[in-house]
Design an enzyme around this catalytic site. Structure first.
Site, PDB file in Angstrom:
ATOM      1  N   GLY A 248       0.808  -1.218   0.000  1.00 18.14           N
ATOM      2  CA  GLY A 248       0.000   0.000   0.000  1.00 18.14           C
ATOM      3  C   GLY A 248       0.838   1.263   0.000  1.00 18.14           C
ATOM      4  O   GLY A 248       0.504   2.251  -0.679  1.00 18.14           O
ATOM      5  N   CYS A 249       1.946   1.243   0.732  1.00 15.45           N
ATOM      6  CA  CYS A 249       2.810   2.423   0.827  1.00 15.45           C
ATOM      7  C   CYS A 249       3.579   2.643  -0.471  1.00 15.45           C
ATOM      8  O   CYS A 249       3.847   3.793  -0.859  1.00 15.45           O
ATOM      9  CB  CYS A 249       3.775   2.273   1.993  1.00 15.45           C
ATOM     10  SG  CYS A 249       2.932   2.144   3.588  1.00 15.45           S
ATOM     11  N   THR A 250       3.916   1.567  -1.147  1.00 17.65           N
ATOM     12  CA  THR A 250       4.578   1.686  -2.448  1.00 17.65           C
ATOM     13  C   THR A 250       3.624   2.293  -3.469  1.00 17.65           C
ATOM     14  O   THR A 250       4.005   3.193  -4.235  1.00 17.65           O
ATOM     15  CB  THR A 250       5.068   0.309  -2.929  1.00 17.65           C
ATOM     16  OG1 THR A 250       6.096  -0.147  -2.048  1.00 17.65           O
ATOM     17  CG2 THR A 250       5.629   0.390  -4.341  1.00 17.65           C
TER      18      THR A 250
ATOM     19  N   ALA B 107       3.236   5.968  -2.761  1.00 18.03           N
ATOM     20  CA  ALA B 107       4.410   6.713  -3.224  1.00 18.03           C
ATOM     21  C   ALA B 107       4.353   6.941  -4.724  1.00 18.03           C
ATOM     22  O   ALA B 107       4.666   8.034  -5.212  1.00 18.03           O
ATOM     23  CB  ALA B 107       5.691   5.959  -2.854  1.00 18.03           C
TER      24      ALA B 107
END
Length: 216
Positions: A98-100, A103
């Site tokens: 999710g964080c990738t 970003a």
């Protein structure tokens, strides 16, 4: 003697560790500890850490180490606000799915944030040893990523994920005006919404400024 927000947060973390030792942290205990008021230097009504700071609150100042395009930086919120609004987004951990994706979404919209005169910056308490790599590979050299040891800054912003034994940043985004006022805050698991909602908030703020100037 007045303590800085960082010193108060550090003292709080030290006290919390002494209380819980190496035992497993219950969610209820952690929430009660995180609710302790320690917002120094700003007039805030402290809420439990799972409730993000609301619109109109003062954004706590901080200075953190991080990376931009893989190169180390020292980021100061005060210095960034002197140049214009800041979009500050907390995320759980670098190189997680999710964080990738988040970003990538912010990197794709970086030009739009720049056109609004905003500084875009991510901050995380997870996988902090990889923020330099993350800023280059996944953020595509478009914006800085900061490491938040012990989630101390996340605590100040009431943006802590309490679903894990280890403190991680909650997925929460803020738009902060140059005077330090929080214009918008949003917590949610959908990465794309963080981009669209913060960008919309910036545009609305600029429209309001233009209308204000036109009335003078």
């Amino acid at each position: 003697m007045l303590l800085t927000s960082y010193q108060r947060a550090s003292t709080f973390q030290h006290s919390r560790r002494k209380m819980i030792g190496k035992s497993r942290v219950s969610k209820g205990l952690l929430l009660s500890l995180l609710a302790v008021p320690f917002c120094a230097g700003v007039q805030l009504t402290c809420k439990p850490a799972h409730a993000a700071l609301s619109q109109g609150a003062n954004a706590p100042d901080f200075t953190l180490h991080g990376a931009l395009a893989g190169k180390p930086i020292l980021f100061s919120l005060k210095a960034a606000l002197a140049k214009g609004p800041v979009v500050l987004y907390f995320f759980p951990a670098a190189f997680t799915p999710g964080c990738t994706q988040e970003a990538h979404d912010f990197a794709d919209a970086a030009d739009q944030f720049q056109s609004e005169g905003a500084t875009l910056v991510g901050i995380t308490a997870g996988n902090m040893d990889r923020v330099a790599e993350f800023s280059k590979v996944e953020c595509r050299d478009r914006f800085a990523v900061l490491a938040d040891p012990g989630a101390l800054t996340a605590i100040l912003y009431h943006s802590v994920n309490t679903d894990h034994q280890t403190l991680l940043s909650q997925r929460t985004s803020y738009v902060i005006a140059p005077d330090g006022t929080i214009l918008f805050s949003f917590t949610g698991n959908d990465p794309e919404q963080h981009v669209t909602k913060t960008l919309e908030s910036l545009k609305n703020w600029h429209k309001g400024k233009i209308q204000e100037e036109s009335r003078k």
